[in-house]
Design a protein around this motif. Structure first.
Motif, short mmCIF file in Angstrom:
data_model
loop_
_atom_site.label_atom_id
_atom_site.label_comp_id
_atom_site.label_asym_id
_atom_site.label_seq_id
_atom_site.Cartn_x
_atom_site.Cartn_y
_atom_site.Cartn_z
N UNK A 114 0.82 -1.21 0.00
CA UNK A 114 0.00 0.00 0.00
C UNK A 114 0.86 1.26 0.00
N UNK A 115 2.02 1.19 0.62
CA UNK A 115 2.91 2.35 0.72
C UNK A 115 3.84 2.47 -0.48
N UNK A 116 4.22 1.35 -1.07
CA UNK A 116 5.29 1.36 -2.06
C UNK A 116 4.88 0.98 -3.48
N UNK A 121 -3.47 -3.44 -4.64
CA UNK A 121 -4.62 -4.34 -4.61
C UNK A 121 -4.52 -5.38 -5.71
N UNK A 122 -4.15 -4.94 -6.92
CA UNK A 122 -4.04 -5.87 -8.05
C UNK A 122 -2.93 -6.89 -7.81
N UNK A 123 -1.82 -6.46 -7.21
CA UNK A 123 -0.71 -7.38 -6.95
C UNK A 123 -1.11 -8.45 -5.95
N UNK A 124 -1.78 -8.05 -4.88
CA UNK A 124 -2.22 -9.04 -3.90
C UNK A 124 -3.22 -10.01 -4.51
N UNK A 125 -4.14 -9.51 -5.32
CA UNK A 125 -5.12 -10.38 -5.98
C UNK A 125 -4.42 -11.38 -6.91
N UNK A 295 3.98 5.18 -12.95
CA UNK A 295 4.28 3.77 -12.69
C UNK A 295 5.74 3.60 -12.29
N UNK A 296 6.61 4.36 -12.94
CA UNK A 296 8.04 4.26 -12.67
C UNK A 296 8.48 5.08 -11.46
#
Length: 419
Positions: A114-116, A121-125, A295-296
């Motif tokens: 959430x911080x970095x 959310x998409x990554x955890x899913x 994104x970068x």
């Protein structure tokens, strides 16, 4: 509070507004904690290896455990501490041995994402979906063989190499944090090589396709204005309050401005959604993508051409608030799939996504002779690795390179001339 801990003392202990400890005067380090709810638990107080005061619960409570049994358990544990054992480290090692992938996601990694990460959310899913059968596995049990077995199963299930690589990249980042935080000793993906992937997909619009897209945008604007006029005729006949007319000089909504901005700046969809007016300098004709929304995570500046600048000047007159493309709740737009899908149907465009407008922007620049490093800067790529996919669209520099191999024709000698 210090007193000899006894059954009688604990029976009469009155809870307070905040939890408090009673330290035993018979056994140094033995104590009980009384909570505001009246629960009484046994514990010990000691100095850790770092010299700081520490507290360790005995996992026993009064009256379920007698004072004498608790004092004896405390005596044993305090003796082990005197001999060099550290209960806090023992607890950490025990938790380390049992922490599963699901535990790590919920207790540690989610907050870090959430911080970095822009895509927390998409990554955890992705991790939960791709590794659903491994969520109950302790982190310390993961190794290269387990990863290879998982990958083989994914291949048999028909998953594309690119999808498998993205899944492994997400898991690899997770284990990098676990390794950094001392929860594993070895990175389980350290020796796992990614699948080779075909060259990245680059889809741009031909002149005819771009004309159709722009025509579809204009036709949509015309339809929406006509629909508003017809709606007002219907309301007027019934003496209802009329809706504001949509003048020819204004946009009917955010779709056309967003498409024009994307075609002319190459912004990612998320960057477009989150763009704020304080990042748009209409006077200098420059748009700034800040690290917080990129994104970068890199700041970049994009000059606005005449079409983008004229659109933004008009759109600024139509909007209020901090976001260039505000949503209904005062935040920014978060979804455009429905309107975009209908627009593609009307333009008769296939195999073309919103992100492909970014490819179109880059492709047109390269085909116009713009060098790849400038394109990289405009797109916000960290290096040329991603930008190089557009190199084949600029064959001129290769032609110039091989042309340098040509030797100039030999000059005729004086003897051959005189003969």
């Amino acid at each position: 509070m210090r007193a000899k801990i006894s059954r009688e003392l604990l029976r009469t202990a009155e809870p307070r507004k905040h939890a408090f400890d009673i330290q035993d005067t018979e056994l140094r380090g033995f104590a009980v904690r009384v909570t505001p709810g009246g629960n009484i638990t046994y514990c010990i107080r000691y100095r850790g290896v770092d010299g700081k005061q520490a507290r360790k619960s005995l996992d026993r409570s009064f009256p379920a455990t007698s004072v004498s049994d608790a004092r004896e358990a405390a005596r044993v544990l305090l003796g082990r501490i005197a001999n060099g054992e550290d209960p806090a480290e023992t607890a950490r090692q025990k938790r380390r041995a049992t922490m599963t992938l699901a535990d790590f996601l919920e207790e540690r990694y989610r907050d870090w994402l959430a911080t970095n990460s822009q895509t927390a959310t998409a990554t955890e899913k992705r991790i939960r979906a791709a590794f659903c059968d491994e969520l109950a596995r302790p982190l310390v049990e993961f190794n290269a063989w387990i990863i290879e077995k998982w990958r083989s199963a994914r291949v048999k299930a028909g998953k594309a190499p690119a999808t498998i690589n993205r899944d492994l990249a997400a898991l690899g980042s997770l284990f990098s944090r676990a390794l950094e935080w001392g929860l594993v000793d070895v990175h389980p993906l350290g020796t796992v090589k990614q699948f080779k992937e075909p060259d990245g997909r680059v889809r741009w619009l031909s002149d005819d396709e771009e004309d159709r897209l722009r025509a579809a945008l204009d036709a949509r604007e015309t339809r929406e204005r006509a629909a508003r006029t017809n709606a007002n005729k219907w309301r007027a006949a019934r003496r209802y309050e009329l809706l504001p007319e949509i003048d020819e000089s204004v946009y009917v909504d955010h779709l056309k401005p967003m498409v024009l901005l994307s075609l002319n700046t190459g912004l990612r969809q998320g960057e477009t959604f989150k763009l704020r007016w304080d990042a748009v300098d209409l006077g200098l004709a420059v748009l700034t993508v800040r690290g917080a929304t990129a994104k970068s995570r890199r700041l970049r500046h994009i000059p606005l051409n005449d079409e983008a600048l004229a659109m933004l000047k008009q759109w600024r007159k139509q909007t209020t608030g901090e976001f260039v493309f505000p949503g209904r709740d005062g935040s920014h737009v978060t979804e455009i799939k429905t309107a975009w899908g209908k627009l593609l149907d009307q333009a008769k465009l296939t195999d073309f996504t919103w992100h492909d407008m970014r490819h179109h922007f880059a492709s047109r620049l390269v085909m116009s002779g713009v060098d790849l490093n400038t394109v990289r800067e405009l797109l916000g790529h960290a290096d040329l690795t991603m930008t190089i996919r557009y190199a084949h669209l600029a064959p001129a520099h290769k032609a110039l390179a091989v042309a340098k191999l040509l030797r100039p024709p030999a000059r005729p000698s004086d003897e051959s001339v005189s003969g």
